[in-house]
Enzyme design. Structure first.
Site, PDB file in Angstrom:
ATOM      1  N   PHE A 123       0.872  -1.181   0.000  1.00 39.85           N
ATOM      2  CA  PHE A 123       0.000   0.000   0.000  1.00 39.85           C
ATOM      3  C   PHE A 123       0.905   1.227   0.000  1.00 39.85           C
ATOM      4  O   PHE A 123       1.646   1.456   0.962  1.00 39.85           O
ATOM      5  CB  PHE A 123      -0.854  -0.058   1.268  1.00 39.85           C
ATOM      6  CG  PHE A 123      -1.802   1.090   1.499  1.00 39.85           C
ATOM      7  CD1 PHE A 123      -3.022   1.154   0.842  1.00 39.85           C
ATOM      8  CD2 PHE A 123      -1.495   2.090   2.418  1.00 39.85           C
ATOM      9  CE1 PHE A 123      -3.921   2.190   1.093  1.00 39.85           C
ATOM     10  CE2 PHE A 123      -2.389   3.129   2.680  1.00 39.85           C
ATOM     11  CZ  PHE A 123      -3.602   3.176   2.018  1.00 39.85           C
ATOM     12  N   LEU A 125       1.127   4.979   0.130  1.00 38.39           N
ATOM     13  CA  LEU A 125       0.544   6.309   0.368  1.00 38.39           C
ATOM     14  C   LEU A 125       1.622   7.289   0.858  1.00 38.39           C
ATOM     15  O   LEU A 125       1.801   8.365   0.288  1.00 38.39           O
ATOM     16  CB  LEU A 125      -0.576   6.179   1.425  1.00 38.39           C
ATOM     17  CG  LEU A 125      -1.266   7.479   1.871  1.00 38.39           C
ATOM     18  CD1 LEU A 125      -2.109   8.062   0.740  1.00 38.39           C
ATOM     19  CD2 LEU A 125      -2.180   7.218   3.093  1.00 38.39           C
ATOM     20  N   GLU A 127       4.855   9.498   1.959  1.00 40.19           N
ATOM     21  CA  GLU A 127       6.071  10.038   1.323  1.00 40.19           C
ATOM     22  C   GLU A 127       6.909  10.724   2.392  1.00 40.19           C
ATOM     23  O   GLU A 127       6.398  11.015   3.486  1.00 40.19           O
ATOM     24  CB  GLU A 127       5.677  11.036   0.224  1.00 40.19           C
ATOM     25  CG  GLU A 127       4.851  10.377  -0.873  1.00 40.19           C
ATOM     26  CD  GLU A 127       4.398  11.354  -1.957  1.00 40.19           C
ATOM     27  OE1 GLU A 127       4.756  12.542  -1.901  1.00 40.19           O
ATOM     28  OE2 GLU A 127       3.678  10.878  -2.854  1.00 40.19           O
ATOM     29  N   ARG A 243      -6.954  -0.033  10.378  1.00 37.07           N
ATOM     30  CA  ARG A 243      -6.779   0.354  11.787  1.00 37.07           C
ATOM     31  C   ARG A 243      -7.397  -0.683  12.725  1.00 37.07           C
ATOM     32  O   ARG A 243      -6.898  -0.901  13.830  1.00 37.07           O
ATOM     33  CB  ARG A 243      -7.336   1.767  11.999  1.00 37.07           C
ATOM     34  CG  ARG A 243      -6.410   2.795  11.350  1.00 37.07           C
ATOM     35  CD  ARG A 243      -6.971   4.196  11.228  1.00 37.07           C
ATOM     36  NE  ARG A 243      -5.975   5.066  10.579  1.00 37.07           N
ATOM     37  CZ  ARG A 243      -6.235   6.250  10.043  1.00 37.07           C
ATOM     38  NH1 ARG A 243      -7.460   6.724  10.064  1.00 37.07           N
ATOM     39  NH2 ARG A 243      -5.274   6.960   9.490  1.00 37.07           N
ATOM     40  N   ILE A 337       8.236  -6.441  35.192  1.00 35.19           N
ATOM     41  CA  ILE A 337       7.978  -7.597  36.062  1.00 35.19           C
ATOM     42  C   ILE A 337       9.104  -8.620  35.960  1.00 35.19           C
ATOM     43  O   ILE A 337       9.448  -9.293  36.932  1.00 35.19           O
ATOM     44  CB  ILE A 337       6.582  -8.201  35.736  1.00 35.19           C
ATOM     45  CG1 ILE A 337       5.505  -7.242  36.264  1.00 35.19           C
ATOM     46  CG2 ILE A 337       6.412  -9.605  36.302  1.00 35.19           C
ATOM     47  CD1 ILE A 337       4.082  -7.565  35.845  1.00 35.19           C
ATOM     48  N   GLY A 339      12.139  -7.765  35.665  1.00 36.32           N
ATOM     49  CA  GLY A 339      13.344  -7.158  36.250  1.00 36.32           C
ATOM     50  C   GLY A 339      14.498  -7.170  35.261  1.00 36.32           C
ATOM     51  O   GLY A 339      14.295  -7.015  34.045  1.00 36.32           O
ATOM     52  N   GLU A 363      -0.107   3.172  10.326  1.00 39.19           N
ATOM     53  CA  GLU A 363      -1.536   3.323   9.983  1.00 39.19           C
ATOM     54  C   GLU A 363      -2.163   4.511  10.726  1.00 39.19           C
ATOM     55  O   GLU A 363      -3.281   4.447  11.239  1.00 39.19           O
ATOM     56  CB  GLU A 363      -2.285   2.019  10.213  1.00 39.19           C
ATOM     57  CG  GLU A 363      -1.650   0.935   9.367  1.00 39.19           C
ATOM     58  CD  GLU A 363      -2.592  -0.025   8.715  1.00 39.19           C
ATOM     59  OE1 GLU A 363      -3.792   0.249   8.641  1.00 39.19           O
ATOM     60  OE2 GLU A 363      -2.095  -1.057   8.244  1.00 39.19           O
TER      61      GLU A 363
HETATM   62  N1  CAA Z   1     -13.766   7.451   4.782  1.00 38.92           N
HETATM   63  C1  CAA Z   1     -14.283   8.151   3.730  1.00 38.92           C
HETATM   64  N2  CAA Z   1     -13.954   9.451   3.474  1.00 38.92           N
HETATM   65  C2  CAA Z   1     -13.075  10.042   4.299  1.00 38.92           C
HETATM   66  C3  CAA Z   1     -12.504   9.374   5.401  1.00 38.92           C
HETATM   67  C4  CAA Z   1     -12.898   8.021   5.646  1.00 38.92           C
HETATM   68  N3  CAA Z   1     -12.398   7.318   6.667  1.00 38.92           N
HETATM   69  N4  CAA Z   1     -11.672  10.219   6.035  1.00 38.92           N
HETATM   70  C5  CAA Z   1     -11.715  11.387   5.370  1.00 38.92           C
HETATM   71  N5  CAA Z   1     -12.568  11.269   4.321  1.00 38.92           N
HETATM   72  C6  CAA Z   1     -12.930  12.316   3.360  1.00 38.92           C
HETATM   73  C7  CAA Z   1     -13.473  13.537   4.101  1.00 38.92           C
HETATM   74  O1  CAA Z   1     -14.866  13.391   4.352  1.00 38.92           O
HETATM   75  C8  CAA Z   1     -13.180  14.653   3.124  1.00 38.92           C
HETATM   76  O2  CAA Z   1     -14.173  14.636   2.108  1.00 38.92           O
HETATM   77  P1  CAA Z   1     -14.735  16.012   1.452  1.00 38.92           P
HETATM   78  O3  CAA Z   1     -13.512  16.625   0.800  1.00 38.92           O
HETATM   79  O4  CAA Z   1     -15.749  15.541   0.474  1.00 38.92           O
HETATM   80  O5  CAA Z   1     -15.259  16.818   2.579  1.00 38.92           O
HETATM   81  C9  CAA Z   1     -11.866  14.220   2.476  1.00 38.92           C
HETATM   82  O6  CAA Z   1     -11.756  12.795   2.706  1.00 38.92           O
HETATM   83  C10 CAA Z   1     -10.671  14.908   3.102  1.00 38.92           C
HETATM   84  O7  CAA Z   1     -10.672  14.624   4.478  1.00 38.92           O
HETATM   85  P2  CAA Z   1     -10.032  15.592   5.564  1.00 38.92           P
HETATM   86  O8  CAA Z   1     -10.453  17.001   5.273  1.00 38.92           O
HETATM   87  O9  CAA Z   1     -10.326  15.039   6.928  1.00 38.92           O
HETATM   88  O10 CAA Z   1      -8.473  15.469   5.172  1.00 38.92           O
HETATM   89  P3  CAA Z   1      -7.169  15.983   5.915  1.00 38.92           P
HETATM   90  O11 CAA Z   1      -6.191  16.395   4.898  1.00 38.92           O
HETATM   91  O12 CAA Z   1      -7.547  16.952   6.996  1.00 38.92           O
HETATM   92  O13 CAA Z   1      -6.559  14.624   6.549  1.00 38.92           O
HETATM   93  C11 CAA Z   1      -6.080  12.973   8.246  1.00 38.92           C
HETATM   94  C12 CAA Z   1      -7.053  14.007   7.601  1.00 38.92           C
HETATM   95  C13 CAA Z   1      -7.019  12.178   9.126  1.00 38.92           C
HETATM   96  C14 CAA Z   1      -5.028  13.594   9.118  1.00 38.92           C
HETATM   97  C15 CAA Z   1      -5.447  12.050   7.168  1.00 38.92           C
HETATM   98  O14 CAA Z   1      -4.499  12.755   6.401  1.00 38.92           O
HETATM   99  C16 CAA Z   1      -4.769  10.836   7.795  1.00 38.92           C
HETATM  100  O15 CAA Z   1      -5.427   9.845   8.141  1.00 38.92           O
HETATM  101  N6  CAA Z   1      -3.431  10.891   7.924  1.00 38.92           N
HETATM  102  C17 CAA Z   1      -2.655   9.735   8.350  1.00 38.92           C
HETATM  103  C18 CAA Z   1      -2.290   8.877   7.183  1.00 38.92           C
HETATM  104  C19 CAA Z   1      -1.984   7.473   7.589  1.00 38.92           C
HETATM  105  O16 CAA Z   1      -2.690   6.843   8.362  1.00 38.92           O
HETATM  106  N7  CAA Z   1      -0.939   6.929   6.994  1.00 38.92           N
HETATM  107  C20 CAA Z   1      -0.594   5.566   7.210  1.00 38.92           C
HETATM  108  C21 CAA Z   1      -0.055   4.996   5.949  1.00 38.92           C
HETATM  109  S1  CAA Z   1      -0.237   3.288   5.809  1.00 38.92           S
HETATM  110  C22 CAA Z   1       0.742   2.541   6.938  1.00 38.92           C
HETATM  111  O17 CAA Z   1       1.258   3.059   7.864  1.00 38.92           O
HETATM  112  C23 CAA Z   1       0.668   1.097   6.778  1.00 38.92           C
HETATM  113  C24 CAA Z   1       1.793   0.236   6.783  1.00 38.92           C
HETATM  114  O18 CAA Z   1       2.567   0.208   5.854  1.00 38.92           O
HETATM  115  C25 CAA Z   1       1.798  -0.802   7.841  1.00 38.92           C
END
Ligand code: CAA
Length: 380
Positions: A123, A125, A127, A243, A337, A339, A363
């Site tokens: 996955f 996402l 950067e 999550r 626990i 030690g 995540e």
């Molecule tokens: N389901 C559907 N839609 C969603 C959603 C969800 N869970 N969460 C947000 N949206 C939609 C919002 O409704 C919004 O829609 P509109 O534009 O139509 O209103 C749009 O997405 C944008 O949402 P936000 O305004 O909330 O966006 P934001 O820029 O403020 O970001 C954030 C919010 C929660 C901080 C998000 O950027 C985030 O989750 N960041 C963390 C990223 C993350 O978890 N990365 C992990 C990568 S994977 C990993 O770690 C895995 C691994 O390899 C083990």
């Protein structure tokens, strides 16, 4: 009435996973921690045992389980080793975008061969400059005729070195934030795709985490998932399930650390008595037990919301930050626990403590997950 007893089928799934974990993962977990390597053989066996691609429907080569049933399996595998379990489970995150937004043709073209052959995906996402602020990612997708040209770099990508397929999130216009992010499926053999730095991590050593470089990678239009600009929502929805999976990993890890601490506290004698009978440690053990049980219940609750087809963004975020904070606290207490012995590599608890730290980070950091849960609360 709420019945929290497992059904016969659920008990059988739990036993299958527990027996597999005891036989195939426990004996090698410390070895993989010392000398990190791709647990390819274990993944192959997990696939043969029906312990991979848990929530992917059967018609696409998955197990067709609900998320509650998947958490039962994940908890058992992670109680043996969270890193190996995460390598076995990575497809549920990596292929989530296909299940959420893929066409029937895309599901058949990508999921069936991958799942039937027991191959793995990643996955893509995150950067370097877009971690918690995923909406600010800069990997560019330039439309050209019947394809897109992708340029950029992904980092902290789980399983990047070994994946056969990548779900990559790129932007059509970096000035448009979340609205221009688009999801693509990029096969490993695509010219211009290469693997960069592999991270040398504190814990979860068997979990491969690396950079993915995209240098003029041509992606046909038919590999785009959903419409242009829908990628951010696809990523966020995928992370809802991810999550819950991390929460169940944390429960498994915390349970293993708690069990190790309890066993030790029963047999270690100081001042003429087992140390677990001293109130200071006895209370610690009681707090650890209630923390593990509550984390599991929250995880099951979020998973059951998903299984009922309800929106579960808040419940998933809450389960994730609560369960992973529990894992951190319980593993620290398990070392305490034990030690001085707990701080040595002769006992598994120091590994659990190092492994737990990452669950609070990936995540979505637990701070981001609190933002997510708090944000939903204000809208409910
Ligand atoms: N389901 C559907 N839609 C969603 C959603 C969800 N869970 N969460 C947000 N949206 C939609 C919002 O409704 C919004 O829609 P509109 O534009 O139509 O209103 C749009 O997405 C944008 O949402 P936000 O305004 O909330 O966006 P934001 O820029 O403020 O970001 C954030 C919010 C929660 C901080 C998000 O950027 C985030 O989750 N960041 C963390 C990223 C993350 O978890 N990365 C992990 C990568 S994977 C990993 O770690 C895995 C691994 O390899 C083990």
């Amino acid at each position: 009435m709420i019945d929290l007893n497992l059904s016969e089928e659920q008990g059988a799934l739990q036993k299958l996973a527990r027996d597999f974990a005891q036989k195939e993962i426990v004996p090698v977990a410390l070895q993989y921690d010392k000398e990190p390597a791709f647990p390819g053989e274990i993944i192959k066996k997990a696939h043969a045992a029906g312990l991979m691609n848990l929530t992917c429907p059967k018609e696409y080569g998955g197990q067709g389980l609900g998320l509650v049933n998947a958490t039962l399996i994940t908890e058992e595998l992670t109680a043996a080793c969270v890193a190996i379990a995460a390598m076995i489970g990575i497809n549920s995150l990596a292929c989530g975008p296909i299940l959420i937004s893929g066409t029937e043709e895309q599901k058949r073209r990508f999921l069936i061969p991958l799942n039937q052959a027991g191959k793995t995906a990643s996955f893509g996402l995150t950067e370097r400059e877009a971690g918690s602020d995923a909406g600010s990612l800069k990997t560019l997708a330039k439309p050209e005729g019947d394809h897109y040209v992708l340029n950029g770099q992904k980092c902290f990508i789980t399983n990047a070195s070994y994946a056969d397929l990548y779900s990559i999130f790129a932007t059509l216009d970096p000035t448009k934030g979340t609205k221009a992010i688009t999801a693509f499926l990029v096969p490993r053999e695509s010219p211009g795709l290469s693997i960069g730095k592999v991270e040398d991590k504190m814990g979860q050593r068997a979990l491969n985490v690396a950079e993915v470089n995209l240098d003029n990678v041509i992606v046909p239009r038919e590999n785009r998932l959903g419409n242009e600009g829908e990628g951010f929502k696809i990523a966020m929805e995928t992370l809802d399930e991810g999550r819950v999976n991390i929460a169940s990993c944390a429960v498994g890890l915390a349970r293993a650390a708690f069990q190790a601490a309890l066993d030790y506290a029963k047999k270690r004698v100081q001042f003429g008595k087992p140390i677990g009978t001293f109130q200071a440690l006895n209370f610690m053990l009681a707090d650890m037990a209630v923390a593990v049980d509550s984390a599991r219940l929250l995880t099951w609750y979020a998973a059951s919301m998903a299984d009922q087809g309800k929106r579960y963004t808040r419940e998933a975020a809450q389960a994730k930050f609560f369960a992973t904070d529990v894992a951190m606290r319980v593993t620290i207490d398990a070392v305490q626990i034990h030690g001085g012995y707990g701080y040595t590599k002769d006992y598994a608890v120091e590994k659990y403590m190092r492994d737990a730290k990452l669950t609070q980070i990936y995540e979505g950091t637990n701070q981001v997950n609190r933002i997510v849960a708090g944000g939903v609360l204000m809208k409910e």
